[in-house]
Scaffold this active site. Structure first.
Site, PDB file in Angstrom:
ATOM      1  NE  ARG A 149      76.429  80.615  84.551  1.00 40.55           N
ATOM      2  CZ  ARG A 149      75.852  81.807  84.303  1.00 40.55           C
ATOM      3  NH1 ARG A 149      75.477  82.589  85.307  1.00 40.55           N
ATOM      4  NH2 ARG A 149      75.653  82.203  83.081  1.00 40.55           N
ATOM      5  NE  ARG A 150      79.286  82.760  82.511  1.00 36.76           N
ATOM      6  CZ  ARG A 150      79.095  84.054  82.697  1.00 36.76           C
ATOM      7  NH1 ARG A 150      79.583  84.647  83.756  1.00 36.76           N
ATOM      8  NH2 ARG A 150      78.440  84.773  81.817  1.00 36.76           N
TER       9      ARG A 150
END
Ligand code: HEM
Ligand SMILES: [Cu+2]
Length: 585
Positions: free
Chosen positions: A468-469
């Site tokens: 993620r991110r």
């Protein structure tokens, strides 16, 4: 006064209509009874919707960027957009939406107007200024000319460092919400004086238990920000202990998800049964649920720190056990809400074991939106159990599974419920009939389909190990092995799902703007704000349920048990050590 139990018929007495000079009669709306409270609720909702619009645009940019579908920002700005998305949606849209909803719910159910205009203005301004400061510092990151930025994500951990104004803004948002809670407790006190022996009206009970939980838990983030991050970002102290500040953050970081969710529960318990054509199944069960959330929401934060060193596994295990106990009130909710809907459908003549489902008013966006949000939440509950498991968590930790999970919970259970209830509530807060009803009727389904696509692909992407991110999840040298389907197909689903979600957001905002700008004031409203009495009322439960002091004391004791020793351990080596210097971003 309209009290909790003005059933449909009760509300249809002399209170229910207003007559204008020319003799026409129209249904009495909340705004007619409590014009000031309606105005406050409206301001809160408009700010929430504005944050939602910008946040949704950022969401679309991310979904297209990280799937390499369309790139309109340099990858270096991805964190800025992601911070804006997280803060504007998970912190601003939620807090203002909740304030608007609770202001209505508490006033309506107690039948008492807010007691101090100054206090109301005070918290509204505090929250608004905080939001403006935080948003300004985040967006400044997009412009090289402005020497401020806050690319620290909505979790703002040390050692990532933001401009001090970002932390000040976040602190003001929280402090403002405390003031809002005070406003509601003062309303309750006033009501109590004239009703010394009555049971607390249900919606007010829910508002107060939620706020007690919020006070107890947001102390953690307040200490983190005020005692550590603000002095540190100002250069007054040179280092902070990342483990300690992270722990303070997550002490608040799990209960905050219930701060988002419980307002949705208020709607599911008190309004949804009526929208389905029936009545709430059990008022006592609703109270038990909220008390359980007050007790169990806070002593669980270590379940976000399973991979953090420096916390003994025993405490992580305690947090895990508490987390699984926390499933109980959600399962109770599932049961009560489904039973109430079934009751509603059968009241309208539906039959069959499951056939009653199709007789629910799916064409009405307030109902369909809330029901779809509830279905999504059930799916989110399943992925949440995986997150909570101390060992299987390692499989999906920090992968895109995690946003897959919370777009079902906060991103749908909360967000879609707030949108849906707005279709019912905003006419009562403005005195204007809902406009663009055709768009409104389709909107919840667009959101639902978009979320099915985006979220299932995110969950599967997480199982394949996609992080993620990050703007560049493809990592040219690494190939991800999909458990089901292919990575390419997941990317397409995230892009299409994200686009549909954005379209759903625009449709919602169009209906709200249309109602605000095109609707005529004092219209003959189609909605009726009356909430019928539950099938089983509060008199069927012991009075001790209403003893909020007792429940708060137990909640504090549980927090001390879960956090006392581990926090002591972290502090024993010194307040700021092991310390980390600033890591500017
Ligand atoms: C138009 C609708 C939306 C779209 C297209 C969207 C898309 C996304 C995407 C693709 C990510 C992952 C970014 C990454 O990890 O690289 C993300 C993260 C996130 N989204 Fe959304 N989202 C939407 C609505 C919402 C809503 C309604 C909420 C909450 C109310 C929300 C809260 C969050 C949060 C908290 C994160 C995590 C931020 C972080 O990791 O720091 N989103 N969103
Ligand atoms: Cu959690």
């Amino acid at each position: 006064m309209a009290t909790e139990h003005g059933g449909d018929s009760g509300f249809g007495t002399e209170q229910a209509y207003v007559e204008s000079a020319d003799g026409t009669r129209r249904r009495l709306a909340f705004v007619d009874q409590y014009p000031a409270a309606a105005r406050t609720a409206r301001i809160c909702l408009w700010i929430a919707f504005a944050a939602f619009g910008v946040g949704a645009l950022f969401g679309l940019i991310q979904a297209l960027h990280r799937t390499n579908t369309l790139r309109i920002i340099p990858s270096a700005d991805y964190y800025t957009i992601l911070t804006g998305h997280g803060v504007l949606l998970a912190l601003v849209f939620t807090t203002f939406g909740i304030a608007g909803l609770f202001h209505w719910a508490n006033t309506r159910s107690l039948g008492v107007a807010p007691t101090s205009k100054r206090l109301t203005q005070g918290w509204l301004w505090t929250m608004s200024i905080g939001t403006a400061l935080a948003t300004f510092t985040i967006l400044s990151g997009l412009f090289d000319q402005i020497p401020a930025s806050a690319d620290v994500l909505y979790t703002f951990y040390a050692p990532l460092e933001a401009h001090p104004l970002f932390y000040v803004g976040a602190a003001l948002l929280v402090v403002g919400s405390w003031g809002a809670g005070l406003d509601w407790f003062l309303q309750y006190r006033e009501w109590r004086q004239s009703n010394p022996n009555e049971r607390i009206p249900l919606q007010s009970f829910m508002v107060m238990t939620t706020m007690l939980m919020w006070y107890l838990s947001s102390v953690g983030v307040a200490i983190e920000v005020v005692v550590f991050l603000i002095p540190w970002s100002l250069g007054l102290i040179s280092q902070v202990d990342p483990l300690l500040t992270r722990t303070l953050f997550w002490y608040f970081g799990h209960p905050v998800v219930y701060f988002w969710l419980l307002p949705a529960y208020v709607v599911w318990y008190t309004v949804l049964p009526k929208l389905a054509g029936g009545r709430l199944f059990s008022d006592p069960l609703a109270r038990v649920t909220f008390v359980l959330f007050l007790l169990l929401s806070t002593p669980v934060g270590f379940h976000h720190q399973y991979t953090d060193p420096g916390i003994a596994s025993g405490y992580k295990l305690v947090a895990m056990t508490n987390t699984f106990f926390l499933l109980l009130p959600s399962l109770l909710t599932l049961f009560t809400v489904v039973a109430s809907m079934e009751h509603g459908a059968r009241q309208q003549g539906a039959t069959g074991r499951l056939a009653w489902l199709k007789d629910l008013p799916w064409e009405r966006p307030a109902f369909s939106g809330i029901a779809l949000a509830g279905i999504m939440f059930a799916a989110g509950g399943f992925s949440g159990m995986i997150n909570a498991g101390m060992n299987i968590n390692y499989l999906i930790h920090n992968t895109i599974w995690v946003p897959g999970h919370f777009h079902l919970t906060v991103g749908t259970a909360y967000a879609l419920t707030l949108m849906a209830i707005s279709y019912w509530l905003v006419p009562q807060l403005t005195g204007k009939r809902l406009q663009l009803r055709g768009i409104a009727a389709v909107q919840p389904f667009v959101w639902f389909v978009g979320m099915v696509l985006m979220s299932n692909a995110m969950h599967r992407g997480g199982l394949a190990g996609i992080p993620r991110r990050t703007a560049e999840p493809q990592y040219d040298q690494v190939s991800f092995d999909a458990v089901v389907g292919t990575v390419g197909e997941m990317r397409i689903q995230i892009a299409i799902g994200g686009t549909l979600l954005f379209i759903g957001a625009v449709m919602f905002l169009a209906v709200m703007a249309g109602t605000w700008l095109l609707g005529k004031p004092n219209s003959q409203l189609r909605v009726n704000g009356a909430i019928p009495e539950p099938l089983s009322g509060p008199e069927e439960s012991p009075r001790v349920l209403d003893n909020l002091k007792l429940w708060t004391a137990i909640a504090i004791a549980l927090v001390l048990l879960a956090y006392g020793v581990p926090l002591y351990d972290m502090l024993a080596d010194g307040l700021l050590s092991p310390g980390s210097p600033v890591f500017p971003v």
